[in-house]
Design a protein around this motif. Sequence first.
Motif, short mmCIF file in Angstrom:
data_model
loop_
_atom_site.label_atom_id
_atom_site.label_comp_id
_atom_site.label_asym_id
_atom_site.label_seq_id
_atom_site.Cartn_x
_atom_site.Cartn_y
_atom_site.Cartn_z
N ASN A 26 22.23 3.38 -11.63
CA ASN A 26 22.16 2.58 -10.40
C ASN A 26 22.04 3.46 -9.17
O ASN A 26 21.36 3.10 -8.20
N ASN A 27 22.70 4.61 -9.17
CA ASN A 27 22.61 5.52 -8.03
C ASN A 27 21.19 6.09 -7.90
O ASN A 27 20.65 6.17 -6.79
N VAL A 28 20.61 6.49 -9.01
CA VAL A 28 19.24 7.00 -8.98
C VAL A 28 18.28 5.87 -8.61
O VAL A 28 17.31 6.07 -7.87
N ARG A 29 18.56 4.67 -9.11
CA ARG A 29 17.70 3.52 -8.78
C ARG A 29 17.70 3.25 -7.28
O ARG A 29 16.67 2.87 -6.72
N TYR B 251 0.83 -1.21 0.00
CA TYR B 251 0.00 0.00 0.00
C TYR B 251 0.86 1.26 0.00
O TYR B 251 1.88 1.34 0.70
N VAL B 252 0.47 2.23 -0.80
CA VAL B 252 1.15 3.51 -0.88
C VAL B 252 0.12 4.61 -0.74
O VAL B 252 -0.92 4.59 -1.41
N ASP B 253 0.41 5.57 0.11
CA ASP B 253 -0.47 6.73 0.27
C ASP B 253 -0.55 7.46 -1.07
O ASP B 253 0.48 7.88 -1.61
N PRO B 254 -1.72 7.62 -1.65
CA PRO B 254 -1.83 8.26 -2.97
C PRO B 254 -1.31 9.70 -3.00
O PRO B 254 -1.00 10.22 -4.06
N ASN B 255 -1.22 10.35 -1.85
CA ASN B 255 -0.72 11.72 -1.81
C ASN B 255 0.79 11.80 -1.61
O ASN B 255 1.39 12.86 -1.80
N ALA B 256 1.40 10.66 -1.21
CA ALA B 256 2.83 10.68 -0.88
C ALA B 256 3.69 10.95 -2.10
O ALA B 256 4.73 11.60 -2.02
N GLY B 257 3.28 10.45 -3.25
CA GLY B 257 4.08 10.58 -4.45
C GLY B 257 4.16 11.97 -5.03
O GLY B 257 4.77 12.18 -6.08
N ARG B 258 3.53 12.94 -4.38
CA ARG B 258 3.62 14.32 -4.86
C ARG B 258 4.98 14.93 -4.57
O ARG B 258 5.31 16.02 -5.04
N LEU B 259 5.78 14.25 -3.79
CA LEU B 259 7.15 14.68 -3.50
C LEU B 259 8.01 14.43 -4.74
O LEU B 259 7.90 13.39 -5.39
N THR B 260 8.89 15.38 -5.09
CA THR B 260 9.76 15.18 -6.24
C THR B 260 10.92 14.26 -5.87
O THR B 260 11.25 14.08 -4.70
N LEU B 261 11.55 13.70 -6.89
CA LEU B 261 12.71 12.83 -6.66
C LEU B 261 13.80 13.59 -5.92
O LEU B 261 14.40 13.08 -4.98
N ARG B 262 14.06 14.84 -6.33
CA ARG B 262 15.12 15.63 -5.69
C ARG B 262 14.80 15.90 -4.21
O ARG B 262 15.66 15.75 -3.35
N ASP B 263 13.55 16.27 -3.93
CA ASP B 263 13.18 16.57 -2.55
C ASP B 263 13.30 15.33 -1.67
O ASP B 263 13.76 15.41 -0.53
N THR C 282 31.10 8.49 -2.14
CA THR C 282 29.75 8.01 -2.44
C THR C 282 28.76 9.17 -2.47
O THR C 282 27.91 9.25 -3.36
N LEU C 283 28.88 10.07 -1.51
CA LEU C 283 27.99 11.23 -1.45
C LEU C 283 28.14 12.08 -2.71
O LEU C 283 27.15 12.51 -3.31
N ARG C 284 29.38 12.29 -3.15
CA ARG C 284 29.60 13.09 -4.36
C ARG C 284 29.00 12.40 -5.58
O ARG C 284 28.41 13.05 -6.45
N ALA C 285 29.17 11.08 -5.66
CA ALA C 285 28.63 10.34 -6.80
C ALA C 285 27.10 10.40 -6.82
O ALA C 285 26.48 10.57 -7.89
N MET C 286 26.47 10.29 -5.65
CA MET C 286 25.01 10.35 -5.57
C MET C 286 24.52 11.75 -5.93
O MET C 286 23.54 11.90 -6.66
N ASP C 287 25.18 12.77 -5.41
CA ASP C 287 24.80 14.15 -5.72
C ASP C 287 24.90 14.41 -7.23
O ASP C 287 24.04 15.06 -7.83
N THR C 288 25.97 13.89 -7.83
CA THR C 288 26.16 14.07 -9.28
C THR C 288 25.04 13.41 -10.07
O THR C 288 24.51 13.98 -11.03
N ALA C 289 24.67 12.20 -9.66
CA ALA C 289 23.61 11.47 -10.37
C ALA C 289 22.29 12.22 -10.32
O ALA C 289 21.59 12.36 -11.33
N ILE C 290 21.94 12.74 -9.14
CA ILE C 290 20.68 13.47 -9.01
C ILE C 290 20.74 14.80 -9.75
O ILE C 290 19.77 15.23 -10.39
N ARG C 291 21.91 15.43 -9.70
CA ARG C 291 22.05 16.74 -10.36
C ARG C 291 21.89 16.62 -11.88
O ARG C 291 21.30 17.50 -12.52
N CYS C 292 22.37 15.53 -12.45
CA CYS C 292 22.28 15.39 -13.91
C CYS C 292 21.01 14.67 -14.35
O CYS C 292 20.74 14.57 -15.55
N CYS C 293 20.23 14.19 -13.42
CA CYS C 293 19.00 13.44 -13.73
C CYS C 293 17.94 14.39 -14.31
O CYS C 293 17.57 15.37 -13.67
#
Length: 362
Positions: A124-127, A50-62, A77-88
């Motif tokens: 994989n980082n975004v996943r 079950y997923v709250d239907p309102n929960a998905g209103r959050l963006t991936l970045r947020d 690892t933090l830098r790699a994750m930040d880079t992946a989200i920044r270029c997504c």
Amino acid sequence: MASIARRPDGKWRARYRDDDGKQHAKHFDRKGDAQKWLNEVTAAVVTGTYVDPNAGRLTLRDFYLEWKTRQVWAPTTLRAMDTAIRCCTFADTDLAKLRRSHVEQWVKTMTATLAASTIRTRVNNVRSVLRAAIRDRIIATDPSEAVTLPRQRRTEHAMRIPTPEQVGQVLTAAEDWFAPFVALAAFAGLRIGEASAVQVRDIDFLRRTLHVQRQVQNGPTGVEVSAPKYGSERKVYLPDALVTLLAQHIERVGVHGDDGWLFPGVPTSPRNMRRAFDRTCERVGLDLIPHDLRHFYASGLIAAGCDVVTVQRALGHAKATTTLNTYGHLWPTAEDRTRVAAADLMSTALDARGDQLGTAEG
């Protein structure tokens, strides 16, 4: 708790309360459709999807910015994750609105400028963020699941293993201060950050061992010293000639800083060590990178008959599967062992035959 009631306008209103007591409602033209929706919600609650239907209103970045504050990561690892989200390209899309097509378009965009291995790492980082959202019941499914990624070259074709003669050329051409770096990479299998971080106290000259317990990396504000990659802290058993080379280096060139760094810079930058390596290779006309020397070391251990676990520990791989995935093609196959065994049998039989012929002629 769930219910269905008919409204004055003739529509059917289906309602339920989630585990937090929050009420959710939806309107249908037919009672059967309202009941079907409630049944689906009930099934999701029972199966834990079950997923709250309102929960998905959050963006991936947020979601990522809040989620990453709870993670225990190394700085790299933090830098790699930040880079992946920044270029997504869909980082600012609501999680509930994400579709497989968003991920496919992002992958297609990256193929124009990035290597296949880099694309795979970023996806994989975004996943990992998307799967964290699933675990938090923000979304029900992973839109990146089974997305086709660019093909990478097979390891055995992409890997470059220098010959002993080439390694000898590089070592001979290296400046006095830099020669230990080449030797630590080629004859102890150290990564560039590990070799750059060696201090004199890491070397046990009596037991001929080296304790790999730190690495240096190029950070956003300069050189950073940290623990080795996960599972990579280890003791490496050094050949006598390497122990002698290190001892002579300390005697003739000396060490640097209060902590006794083996190389200048206190600590030195891996970027500078790479430049020194490139200059050394240019002098002898070779196109190599420092990691090629690590492959040289691994291939030598395998050729000498070392098993997977021994090679894993020497290289500092966290898992034996990493070693096999990287160097599995270098180990003899069953066919190779059969061929060698048959050759030994044939050689023994032919030797015996020759002895018999010699006796008969005598």
